[in-house]
Design a protein around this motif. Structure first.
Motif, PDB file in Angstrom:
ATOM      1  N   PHE A 164       9.544 -49.080  -1.684  1.00  0.00           N
ATOM      2  CA  PHE A 164      10.870 -49.592  -1.337  1.00  0.00           C
ATOM      3  C   PHE A 164      11.319 -49.189   0.065  1.00  0.00           C
ATOM      4  O   PHE A 164      12.129 -49.880   0.679  1.00  0.00           O
ATOM      5  CB  PHE A 164      11.925 -49.175  -2.375  1.00  0.00           C
ATOM      6  N   LYS A 165      10.786 -48.089   0.597  1.00  0.00           N
ATOM      7  CA  LYS A 165      11.151 -47.688   1.961  1.00  0.00           C
ATOM      8  C   LYS A 165      10.268 -48.337   3.026  1.00  0.00           C
ATOM      9  O   LYS A 165      10.596 -48.289   4.207  1.00  0.00           O
ATOM     10  CB  LYS A 165      11.078 -46.166   2.103  1.00  0.00           C
ATOM     11  N   GLY A 166       9.168 -48.946   2.603  1.00  0.00           N
ATOM     12  CA  GLY A 166       8.216 -49.466   3.579  1.00  0.00           C
ATOM     13  C   GLY A 166       8.114 -50.971   3.668  1.00  0.00           C
ATOM     14  O   GLY A 166       7.549 -51.499   4.638  1.00  0.00           O
ATOM     15  N   THR A 167       8.664 -51.689   2.691  1.00  0.00           N
ATOM     16  CA  THR A 167       8.460 -53.140   2.652  1.00  0.00           C
ATOM     17  C   THR A 167       9.064 -53.832   3.863  1.00  0.00           C
ATOM     18  O   THR A 167       8.436 -54.703   4.474  1.00  0.00           O
ATOM     19  CB  THR A 167       9.055 -53.719   1.353  1.00  0.00           C
ATOM     20  N   LEU A 168      10.285 -53.482   4.224  1.00  0.00           N
ATOM     21  CA  LEU A 168      10.923 -54.102   5.387  1.00  0.00           C
ATOM     22  C   LEU A 168      10.156 -53.774   6.662  1.00  0.00           C
ATOM     23  O   LEU A 168       9.977 -54.639   7.532  1.00  0.00           O
ATOM     24  CB  LEU A 168      12.379 -53.645   5.506  1.00  0.00           C
ATOM     25  N   LEU A 169       9.676 -52.546   6.780  1.00  0.00           N
ATOM     26  CA  LEU A 169       8.905 -52.159   7.965  1.00  0.00           C
ATOM     27  C   LEU A 169       7.624 -52.979   8.064  1.00  0.00           C
ATOM     28  O   LEU A 169       7.214 -53.388   9.153  1.00  0.00           O
ATOM     29  CB  LEU A 169       8.574 -50.670   7.905  1.00  0.00           C
ATOM     30  N   LYS A 170       6.983 -53.246   6.925  1.00  0.00           N
ATOM     31  CA  LYS A 170       5.784 -54.084   6.918  1.00  0.00           C
ATOM     32  C   LYS A 170       6.102 -55.500   7.378  1.00  0.00           C
ATOM     33  O   LYS A 170       5.334 -56.120   8.128  1.00  0.00           O
ATOM     34  CB  LYS A 170       5.167 -54.109   5.522  1.00  0.00           C
ATOM     35  N   ALA A 171       7.235 -56.022   6.939  1.00  0.00           N
ATOM     36  CA  ALA A 171       7.629 -57.369   7.349  1.00  0.00           C
ATOM     37  C   ALA A 171       7.860 -57.434   8.857  1.00  0.00           C
ATOM     38  O   ALA A 171       7.457 -58.391   9.515  1.00  0.00           O
ATOM     39  CB  ALA A 171       8.892 -57.799   6.600  1.00  0.00           C
TER      40      ALA A 171
END
Length: 298
Positions: free
Chosen positions: A61-68
Motif C-alpha cells: 500500500f505504500k509502494g503502489t503509487l510510487l510504482k505508477a
C-alpha cells in the motif's frame, strides 16, 4: 471522406497499474492564427487512496503509487497531461490528517516528468468537508479547459455528501455547453459514474441524469470516471462512459456480493485488478467499433 467523430479518433490503453491512456486526434495540425489541434494523448489515473493501510488487501500500500509514477516516467512518449479522477487519498475524519495525506500525495506526484497535472476529488478526499481541504491544496473541484481542439469538463460529484452535482454546478455546465456547437469534441471527467451503475453501492450520481440531458444534444461526448476500481463500458444515447481501474485495490463487480468491499490480495496473482487495459478502434463494415480487453499481470 467520412466525417471524423469520436469513434474515429479514440484509443485507450492502460499501462500497468496506471489506469487509462487516451489517444486522440482532433483534426489537422495547427494553422497560423488558429487554436492548436492535432494528435495527442493523456493519462487518467484514479483511486490512489494514499493513506490506505491494510496488508490483507494490498501489502504494497505504500509502494503502489510510487510504482505508477515510475511507470509513467518510463514511457518513451510522455502524455500531454495527466488527470487524476478522485480518491487521491483514503478517507479520514481528522481534517488535519486529511490535509497531511493530500500534501503527501502532492509531494509524491511531483516526481512525475509530466508537469501538467489536473485533479478532481473523490468522496474520500472531499465529502466530509464539502471539499474545503481539497480546494486549499489543489484548487477548484470543477472547471473546464481546451486542449488541441477538444473541450474538457471536470465535474465534482463528491463534495456534496449525497454525491450530487447540485443546481449551481449544473447551471455552470449548461453555460459551458452553450458555447459549443453540436459536433464539438467533448470529454468529461467525473469521479462517480453519471449514470445509475449500481445505486445500492453508491455507484451513481443522484442528479447525473440532468447532466446527461445537457450533454445529450452533442455528437461526440465521452465520460471518464473512477470510483468503482474496475473497468466498465457503458453507453447512454450517444455518450460513451469508461471507468478505469484503481491504483490501490480492486472492487467486486456491481451486485456480485452482498456488500461492497475490496477484493482481498491474492499472492499467487499480485496486483490483479490493477493490471492492463486496452480499448482500441477497428473499422468494421464502415463503422468504427470500440473493443476492450483487460490483461492481468503481476
Amino acid at each position: 471522406m467520412p466525417k471524423v467523430n469520436r469513434r474515429d479518433f479514440m484509443r485507450l490503453m492502460g499501462l500497468g497499474t496506471i489506469g487509462g491512456a487516451v489517444f486522440m486526434s482532433s483534426g489537422a495540425s495547427a494553422m497560423p492564427g488558429k487554436k492548436e489541434t492535432g494528435d495527442f494523448y493523456f493519462l487518467q489515473l484514479t483511486d490512489t487512496h494514499w493513506g490506505f493501510s491494510d496488508p490483507k488487501v494490498n501489502p504494497d500500500f505504500k509502494g503502489t503509487l510510487l510504482k505508477a509514477v515510475r511507470q509513467v516516467n518510463a514511457l518513451k512518449l510522455q502524455p500531454d497531461f495527466i488527470m487524476f479522477t478522485g480518491d487521491l487519498t483514503h478517507t479520514t475524519e481528522d481534517a488535519a490528517e486529511r490535509k497531511r495525506r493530500l500534501l503527501e500525495f502532492r509531494e509524491v506526484i511531483k516526481h512525475l516528468k509530466v508537469k501538467r497535472l489536473m485533479f478532481i476529488p473523490g468522496e474520500h478526499d472531499a465529502s466530509l468537508d464539502n471539499g474545503a481541504v481539497f480546494k486549499e491544496v489543489f484548487g477548484p473541484t470543477h472547471y473546464s479547459f481546451e486542449h488541441r481542439g477538444v473541450h474538457f469538463l471536470a465535474l465534482d460529484n463528491v463534495s456534496d455528501p449525497s454525491g450530487s452535482l447540485g443546481e449551481a454546478q449544473l447551471n455552470w455546465l449548461g453555460g459551458e455547453l452553450k458555447k459549443l456547437d453540436a459536433d464539438a469534441r467533448i470529454v468529461v471527467f467525473t469521479h462517480r459514474p453519471l449514470f445509475d451503475l449500481y445505486p445500492q453501492w453508491e455507484w451513481a450520481t443522484p442528479d447525473g441524469a440532468k447532466a446527461l440531458e445537457l450533454l445529450a444534444p452533442f455528437n461526440n461526448v465521452t465520460v471518464f470516471y473512477g470510483h468503482i476500481h474496475q473497468i466498465n463500458a457503458h453507453v447512454t444515447g450517444r455518450i460513451q462512459h469508461f471507468s478505469s481501474k484503481g491504483l490501490m485495490y480492486p472492487l467486486p463487480a456491481p451486485g456480485s456480493q452482498p456488500k461492497r468491499a475490496p477484493v482481498p490480495w491474492n499472492p499467487a496473482i499480485p496486483y490483479r485488478g490493477m493490471g492492463f487495459r486496452q480499448v482500441q478502434t477497428d473499422l468494421k463494415d464502415g463503422e468504427y467499433v470500440i473493443t476492450e480487453t483487460p490483461l492481468h499481470r503481476g
